[in-house]
Design an enzyme around this catalytic site. Sequence first.
Site, short mmCIF file in Angstrom:
data_model
loop_
_atom_site.label_atom_id
_atom_site.label_comp_id
_atom_site.label_asym_id
_atom_site.label_seq_id
_atom_site.Cartn_x
_atom_site.Cartn_y
_atom_site.Cartn_z
N TYR A 95 0.82 -1.22 0.00
CA TYR A 95 0.00 0.00 0.00
C TYR A 95 0.86 1.26 0.00
O TYR A 95 0.40 2.34 0.37
CB TYR A 95 -0.93 0.00 1.21
CG TYR A 95 -1.93 -1.12 1.20
CD1 TYR A 95 -3.14 -1.00 0.52
CD2 TYR A 95 -1.66 -2.32 1.86
CE1 TYR A 95 -4.06 -2.04 0.50
CE2 TYR A 95 -2.58 -3.37 1.84
CZ TYR A 95 -3.77 -3.22 1.16
OH TYR A 95 -4.68 -4.25 1.14
N SER A 96 2.09 1.14 -0.42
CA SER A 96 3.04 2.25 -0.34
C SER A 96 2.70 3.39 -1.29
O SER A 96 2.75 3.23 -2.52
CB SER A 96 4.45 1.74 -0.63
OG SER A 96 5.35 2.81 -0.76
N ASN A 97 2.40 4.55 -0.73
CA ASN A 97 2.21 5.75 -1.54
C ASN A 97 3.49 6.08 -2.30
O ASN A 97 3.46 6.56 -3.44
CB ASN A 97 1.84 6.95 -0.66
CG ASN A 97 0.62 6.70 0.18
OD1 ASN A 97 -0.30 6.02 -0.25
ND2 ASN A 97 0.60 7.25 1.38
#
Length: 289
Positions: A63-65
């Site tokens: 879920y890394s921006n």
Amino acid sequence: MFEQIAQSIPYQHISVGGINISIKRLDLVHPYISGNKFFKLKYNLLTAQKQGYKKLLTFGGAYSNHIAATAYAAQLFGFESLGIIRGEELASKALNTTLNTAQQFGMQLQFVTREAYRQKQSLGYLAQLQQDYPDYYVIPEGGTNSLAIQGCQEILNKQDCENFDLICCAVGTGGTITGLIEASHPQQQVLGFSALKGDFLAREIQQLTHKTNWKITDQYCCGGYAKTTPELLQFIRTFEHQHQIPLEQIYTGKMLLGLTDLIQQGTFPKDHRILVIHSGGLQGRLAAL
């Protein structure tokens, strides 16, 4: 490009519990290089260009921006990109929105075991990485390094440092809050709301700044990174309905849940001037919200 966008960041003003809050909408600086990632990547990309690199390598979770933003920025500035993704099991699953976005922007994804991923900062792992990918410019997880901190200092302008008593932000790897701390005036307080459980981030930030006008709380992390509670999700829905400001459940939702709770507890005087940094990351927002 960077300077023009940074100068056009809008503010949105709301009232919570009788206290006026100004929200600096970093989520609006760019459709894809969103929020704090814009500032974290700025000097890394400029340095990579100056040093003649054509490829970028970085790390992140599902879920890394940072992964999504780096993928777009790499494409925009003419770099190839490779993302080392935590979780070998993800290779056999359908990509979530974040990873699908990164892939659409040309990033190659390499899934590694969680055990291997934990070694990403060890000297042995980095040496092996340099050997395997000698022509890649390496950006750390979350984009946090000295160049990212330099960029994040530019989140605050002169008026932000003069007109507010408290600056609030969500905390993931510590780069953004360190930049804010370094840019803040001594009389200001910087309060970080950790998205992760534990006090290790505070210890890490102590190594990055000599200033003491800051604090990090994990009281509102809702159990840990990317974890949620019914209370958090309901808060996000209510907040968005009241203020028409989009949030997500990993960073900004937890920060504003925490700040709202502290205000309701009477933590701050009514005339306290509060600036909230909306750090973006909306591509990780749950579809159910």
